[in-house]
Design a protein around this motif. Structure first.
Motif, PDB file in Angstrom:
ATOM      1  N   SER A   9     -31.644  -0.388  22.954  1.00 28.78           N
ATOM      2  CA  SER A   9     -30.782  -1.470  23.429  1.00 28.78           C
ATOM      3  C   SER A   9     -30.556  -1.360  24.933  1.00 28.78           C
ATOM      4  O   SER A   9     -30.648  -2.355  25.666  1.00 28.78           O
ATOM      5  N   GLY A  10     -30.275  -0.161  25.401  1.00 24.07           N
ATOM      6  CA  GLY A  10     -30.048   0.052  26.825  1.00 24.07           C
ATOM      7  C   GLY A  10     -31.285  -0.192  27.663  1.00 24.07           C
ATOM      8  O   GLY A  10     -31.203  -0.760  28.752  1.00 24.07           O
ATOM      9  N   LEU A  11     -32.432   0.233  27.167  1.00 22.02           N
ATOM     10  CA  LEU A  11     -33.681  -0.004  27.892  1.00 22.02           C
ATOM     11  C   LEU A  11     -33.988  -1.495  27.960  1.00 22.02           C
ATOM     12  O   LEU A  11     -34.476  -1.995  28.973  1.00 22.02           O
ATOM     13  N   HIS A  12     -33.686  -2.212  26.883  1.00 20.63           N
ATOM     14  CA  HIS A  12     -33.877  -3.665  26.878  1.00 20.63           C
ATOM     15  C   HIS A  12     -32.942  -4.314  27.899  1.00 20.63           C
ATOM     16  O   HIS A  12     -33.381  -5.146  28.708  1.00 20.63           O
ATOM     17  N   ALA A  13     -31.679  -3.914  27.890  1.00 24.95           N
ATOM     18  CA  ALA A  13     -30.704  -4.477  28.832  1.00 24.95           C
ATOM     19  C   ALA A  13     -31.101  -4.184  30.279  1.00 24.95           C
ATOM     20  O   ALA A  13     -30.858  -5.003  31.172  1.00 24.95           O
ATOM     21  N   GLY A  14     -31.745  -3.040  30.496  1.00 23.18           N
ATOM     22  CA  GLY A  14     -32.183  -2.670  31.838  1.00 23.18           C
ATOM     23  C   GLY A  14     -33.532  -3.237  32.224  1.00 23.18           C
ATOM     24  O   GLY A  14     -34.040  -2.958  33.317  1.00 23.18           O
ATOM     25  N   GLY A  15     -34.148  -4.017  31.346  1.00 26.28           N
ATOM     26  CA  GLY A  15     -35.429  -4.649  31.648  1.00 26.28           C
ATOM     27  C   GLY A  15     -36.634  -3.728  31.548  1.00 26.28           C
ATOM     28  O   GLY A  15     -37.719  -4.079  32.011  1.00 26.28           O
ATOM     29  N   LYS A  16     -36.458  -2.565  30.916  1.00 28.46           N
ATOM     30  CA  LYS A  16     -37.567  -1.614  30.823  1.00 28.46           C
ATOM     31  C   LYS A  16     -38.398  -1.797  29.555  1.00 28.46           C
ATOM     32  O   LYS A  16     -39.544  -1.342  29.494  1.00 28.46           O
ATOM     33  N   ILE A  17     -37.813  -2.437  28.553  1.00 28.51           N
ATOM     34  CA  ILE A  17     -38.574  -2.828  27.364  1.00 28.51           C
ATOM     35  C   ILE A  17     -38.127  -4.233  26.977  1.00 28.51           C
ATOM     36  O   ILE A  17     -37.054  -4.693  27.382  1.00 28.51           O
ATOM     37  N   ASP A  18     -38.951  -4.905  26.199  1.00 25.86           N
ATOM     38  CA  ASP A  18     -38.617  -6.222  25.660  1.00 25.86           C
ATOM     39  C   ASP A  18     -38.439  -6.046  24.163  1.00 25.86           C
ATOM     40  O   ASP A  18     -39.420  -6.034  23.408  1.00 25.86           O
ATOM     41  N   PHE A  19     -37.199  -5.841  23.730  1.00 28.52           N
ATOM     42  CA  PHE A  19     -36.921  -5.535  22.324  1.00 28.52           C
ATOM     43  C   PHE A  19     -37.159  -6.746  21.440  1.00 28.52           C
ATOM     44  O   PHE A  19     -36.671  -7.842  21.717  1.00 28.52           O
ATOM     45  N   ARG A  20     -37.896  -6.513  20.393  1.00 25.42           N
ATOM     46  CA  ARG A  20     -38.117  -7.489  19.319  1.00 25.42           C
ATOM     47  C   ARG A  20     -38.129  -6.690  18.018  1.00 25.42           C
ATOM     48  O   ARG A  20     -38.793  -5.662  17.922  1.00 25.42           O
ATOM     49  N   ARG A  21     -37.413  -7.163  17.027  1.00 23.85           N
ATOM     50  CA  ARG A  21     -37.248  -6.413  15.772  1.00 23.85           C
ATOM     51  C   ARG A  21     -38.574  -6.046  15.097  1.00 23.85           C
ATOM     52  O   ARG A  21     -38.666  -5.038  14.435  1.00 23.85           O
ATOM     53  N   HIS A  22     -39.587  -6.854  15.241  1.00 23.47           N
ATOM     54  CA  HIS A  22     -40.852  -6.616  14.547  1.00 23.47           C
ATOM     55  C   HIS A  22     -41.747  -5.588  15.249  1.00 23.47           C
ATOM     56  O   HIS A  22     -42.760  -5.182  14.693  1.00 23.47           O
ATOM     57  N   ARG A  23     -41.391  -5.165  16.447  1.00 20.69           N
ATOM     58  CA  ARG A  23     -42.230  -4.207  17.186  1.00 20.69           C
ATOM     59  C   ARG A  23     -41.941  -2.780  16.756  1.00 20.69           C
ATOM     60  O   ARG A  23     -40.848  -2.454  16.330  1.00 20.69           O
ATOM     61  N   THR A  24     -42.934  -1.937  16.925  1.00 23.48           N
ATOM     62  CA  THR A  24     -42.755  -0.526  16.612  1.00 23.48           C
ATOM     63  C   THR A  24     -42.229   0.216  17.841  1.00 23.48           C
ATOM     64  O   THR A  24     -42.339  -0.268  18.970  1.00 23.48           O
ATOM     65  N   ASN A  25     -41.687   1.398  17.603  1.00 21.55           N
ATOM     66  CA  ASN A  25     -41.219   2.229  18.718  1.00 21.55           C
ATOM     67  C   ASN A  25     -42.358   2.524  19.688  1.00 21.55           C
ATOM     68  O   ASN A  25     -42.152   2.591  20.900  1.00 21.55           O
ATOM     69  N   TRP A  26     -43.550   2.722  19.157  1.00 17.76           N
ATOM     70  CA  TRP A  26     -44.694   3.053  20.015  1.00 17.76           C
ATOM     71  C   TRP A  26     -45.164   1.863  20.830  1.00 17.76           C
ATOM     72  O   TRP A  26     -45.731   2.026  21.909  1.00 17.76           O
ATOM     73  N   THR A  27     -44.877   0.636  20.357  1.00 15.88           N
ATOM     74  CA  THR A  27     -45.144  -0.547  21.171  1.00 15.88           C
ATOM     75  C   THR A  27     -44.239  -0.520  22.398  1.00 15.88           C
ATOM     76  O   THR A  27     -44.680  -0.799  23.520  1.00 15.88           O
ATOM     77  N   TYR A  28     -42.981  -0.148  22.199  1.00 14.82           N
ATOM     78  CA  TYR A  28     -42.059  -0.058  23.340  1.00 14.82           C
ATOM     79  C   TYR A  28     -42.522   0.995  24.333  1.00 14.82           C
ATOM     80  O   TYR A  28     -42.449   0.785  25.548  1.00 14.82           O
ATOM     81  N   VAL A  29     -42.998   2.113  23.836  1.00 14.67           N
ATOM     82  CA  VAL A  29     -43.495   3.168  24.732  1.00 14.67           C
ATOM     83  C   VAL A  29     -44.696   2.651  25.523  1.00 14.67           C
ATOM     84  O   VAL A  29     -44.764   2.811  26.742  1.00 14.67           O
ATOM     85  N   SER A  30     -45.638   2.022  24.841  1.00 15.63           N
ATOM     86  CA  SER A  30     -46.855   1.576  25.525  1.00 15.63           C
ATOM     87  C   SER A  30     -46.587   0.470  26.538  1.00 15.63           C
ATOM     88  O   SER A  30     -47.305   0.348  27.525  1.00 15.63           O
TER      89      SER A  30
END
Length: 82
Positions: A9-30
């Motif tokens: 949530s914090g990374l999304h708020a900071g613009g470092k990831i684009d959170f979407r419920r259907h994505r995996t944690n490793w998608t966020y890392v990549s």
């Protein structure tokens, strides 16, 4: 789990990831949009989450304060990263 979800949530708020419920944690890392040293910390936390969540590492073996410090480090406003 709550700490990791808070991190996402914090990374999304900071613009470092684009959170979407259907994505995996490793998608966020990549797709992480931050400095490589932060990506390394995020990668390590994601590995740790997977190890605990999937039973490869008992939660009792964790140094939760160390985990909290790493999460705080990632969520802190960027200093010196332009």
């Amino acid at each position: 789990r709550a700490l990791y979800l808070g991190l996402l949530s914090g990374l999304h708020a900071g613009g470092k990831i684009d959170f979407r419920r259907h994505r995996t944690n490793w998608t966020y890392v990549s797709r992480f949009a931050g400095p490589s040293d932060e990506r390394d910390v995020f990668t390590g936390l994601t590995h740790l989450f997977d190890d605990v969540w999937y039973g490869r590492k008992p939660p009792a073996d964790l140094d939760i304060e160390s985990v909290r410090r790493r999460v705080t480090q990632l969520l802190a406003p960027a200093a010196g990263h332009d």
